[in-house]
Design an enzyme around this catalytic site. Structure first.
Site, PDB file in Angstrom:
ATOM      1  N   SER A 151       0.895  -0.969   0.285  1.00 32.57           N
ATOM      2  CA  SER A 151      -0.014   0.161   0.349  1.00 32.57           C
ATOM      3  C   SER A 151       0.966   1.282   0.173  1.00 32.57           C
ATOM      4  O   SER A 151       0.577   1.841  -0.350  1.00 32.57           O
ATOM      5  CB  SER A 151      -0.579  -0.033   1.580  1.00 32.57           C
ATOM      6  OG  SER A 151      -0.546  -0.083   2.388  1.00 32.57           O
ATOM      7  N   ASP A 192      -3.846   7.829   8.234  1.00 29.95           N
ATOM      8  CA  ASP A 192      -4.671   6.757   8.753  1.00 29.95           C
ATOM      9  C   ASP A 192      -3.698   6.317  10.053  1.00 29.95           C
ATOM     10  O   ASP A 192      -2.140   6.221  10.069  1.00 29.95           O
ATOM     11  CB  ASP A 192      -5.453   5.256   8.354  1.00 29.95           C
ATOM     12  CG  ASP A 192      -4.250   4.979   6.931  1.00 29.95           C
ATOM     13  OD1 ASP A 192      -2.938   4.762   7.151  1.00 29.95           O
ATOM     14  OD2 ASP A 192      -4.819   4.171   6.472  1.00 29.95           O
ATOM     15  N   HIS A 233      -0.684   4.448   7.401  1.00 32.35           N
ATOM     16  CA  HIS A 233      -0.419   5.128   6.088  1.00 32.35           C
ATOM     17  C   HIS A 233      -0.248   6.573   6.391  1.00 32.35           C
ATOM     18  O   HIS A 233      -1.093   7.774   6.949  1.00 32.35           O
ATOM     19  CB  HIS A 233      -1.110   4.672   5.089  1.00 32.35           C
ATOM     20  CG  HIS A 233      -1.322   2.919   4.761  1.00 32.35           C
ATOM     21  ND1 HIS A 233      -2.183   2.898   4.902  1.00 32.35           N
ATOM     22  CD2 HIS A 233      -0.599   2.509   3.779  1.00 32.35           C
ATOM     23  CE1 HIS A 233      -2.613   2.104   4.592  1.00 32.35           C
ATOM     24  NE2 HIS A 233      -1.220   1.708   4.309  1.00 32.35           N
TER      25      HIS A 233
END
Ligand SMILES: *[C@@H]1O[C@H](CO)[C@@H](O)[C@H](O)[C@H]1NC(C)=O
Ligand SMILES: *[C@@H]1O[C@H](CO)[C@@H](O)[C@H](O)[C@H]1NC(C)=O
Ligand SMILES: *[C@@H]1O[C@H](CO)[C@@H](O)[C@H](O)[C@H]1NC(C)=O
Ligand SMILES: *[C@@H]1O[C@H](CO)[C@@H](O)[C@H](O)[C@H]1NC(C)=O
Length: 360
Positions: A57, A335, A338
């Site tokens: 991610s 978050d 990240h």
């Protein structure tokens, strides 16, 4: 003793806070990337034309399917202004690296599978998928081996040709999900050493394979300070404590990775591998030591209302199960795991010297 510590800590935090407020808090410069030509002071010999991206991610720009939370508000709130599958408020590491080497952010592989014009392949391709580890992780999705298989398949199919690869750079971000998976599934103290060794060995195999296919330069990320991710601090709720045990394990990973990459570079004549040190660059940003300052680097922008909920989730009635702060770009973390776009920008700015090595 504990109490004294806490007092000292609050005092330090206040100090840091006013220090930062007293300075220019750099925000709102979201589209001012340094131009590739002006960002390196030495003449470079290598002008890459394509970027091939593998990993998780931190690099994914839209490969997960639309049921993932990265496709829900408030992801993408800064850029492109709506969710785009990026696990951030906006641009992620891939976008910054692409800009640095002078190409557009390559299209996600998922879009190729659904049919796109050939012209969109001119900047390479992004295979990175949120949740990927070098081994299968607790998250659904392809592992690293499968991502490289997809790349090899396109190469064998002449979608990309040898000349494309010779003028290309690869970005690899991986391992965080291997360690997440271990923590969720097992987490025993004895298991770490053999796991870290296995992960780095598999990364070595993957890097050798990517370069072996013909990619000229390969940048791999050292792992970030895991113990500083808000995810591992949910229990304390203060987001001020750092899990030093996890951090030292990640430093061990990085040590092994450095040794492995040095060995890989010895095997090849033009030292094609470089390490992007996310450990040092995250630390520098979180300690507000870089040129980009965060009002409160210890807080994150978006958080579930309780442990069961991640940012972006809603219940059946459409009620939001998360809360957000006012300005995403004032936070380093978007978050619990990240960075925001501004967070990535700070990391990117700390990585400049290493990135330059990609262009020789
Ligand atoms: C999307 O991913 C979810 C969870 O990984 C899966 O259950 C679902 O079948 C996927 N949908 C599509 C269209 O691939
Ligand atoms: C990656 O996934 C494939 C397909 O599920 C599996 O066959 C392979 O063993 C996995 N590789 C690793 C290194 O875990
Ligand atoms: C956890 O790791 C330890 C040490 O490697 C191992 O002995 C144990 O079987 C593992 N437990 C599970 C549930 O995987
Ligand atoms: C640090 O993280 C590990 C792994 O999640 C956990 O077992 C340990 O309890 C944590 N330590 C502290 C001080 O929170």
């Amino acid at each position: 003793m504990m109490h004294m510590h806490k007092l000292l800590y609050s005092a330090l935090c206040c100090l840091l806070f006013s220090f930062v407020l007293g300075q220019e808090v750099v925000q709102g410069q979201l589209d001012r990337h340094p131009q590739p030509s002006s960002s390196h002071s030495h003449p470079s010999h290598f002008r890459p034309s394509k970027l091939f991206v593998f990993g998780d991610s931190y690099a994914d720009t839209g490969n997960t399917n639309k049921s993932q939370f990265s496709w829900k508000y408030p992801y993408g709130i800064t850029f492109p202004g709506k969710p785009s599958g990026r696990f951030s408020s906006g641009r992620v590491l891939t976008d910054f690296v692409a800009k640095f080497i002078g190409v557009r952010s390559p299209i996600p592989y998922r879009r190729w599978k659904y049919g796109i014009p050939l012209l969109s392949l001119r900047y390479g391709m992004n295979f990175a998928y949120g949740g990927t580890g070098v081994f299968d992780s607790v998250f659904a999705g392809p592992n690293m081996t499968t991502q490289i298989d997809s790349f090899e398949f396109l190469f064998k199919d002449n979608v990309f040709i040898a000349r494309d690869l010779e003028s290309s750079v690869s970005l690899v971000t991986v391992a965080g999900n291997d360690y997440n998976t271990f923590i969720v599934r097992n987490g025993s103290a004895q298991g770490w050493q053999s796991l870290i060794t296995a992960v780095v060995n598999q990364i070595t195999i993957d890097l050798r394979r990517i370069h072996g296919l013909g990619v000229k330069r390969v940048a791999v990320t050292a792992i970030e300070p895991f113990g500083r991710l808000p995810f591992f601090q949910l229990a304390t709720a203060s987001f001020r404590q750092c899990n030093e045990t996890l951090n030292s394990l990640m430093r061990f990973h990085n040590l092994l990775l450095h040794q492995a990459v040095a060995k890989l570079n010895k095997e090849t004549k033009d030292s094609p591998f470089v390490i992007l040190d996310l450990y040092a660059s995250f630390m520098s940003a979180l300690n507000n030591q870089g040129s980009i300052k965060f009002v409160n680097p210890l807080k994150h922008f978006c958080i579930g209302i309780s442990r069961e909920y991640v940012c972006g989730t809603e219940d059946e009635s459409g009620a939001k199960k998360y809360t957000i702060c006012e300005d995403p770009e004032s936070a380093f973390f978007f978050d619990i795991a990240h960075p925001t776009q501004n967070g990535w920008r700070a990391v990117y700015s700390a990585l400049q010297a290493t990135l330059r090595q990609l262009l020789y």
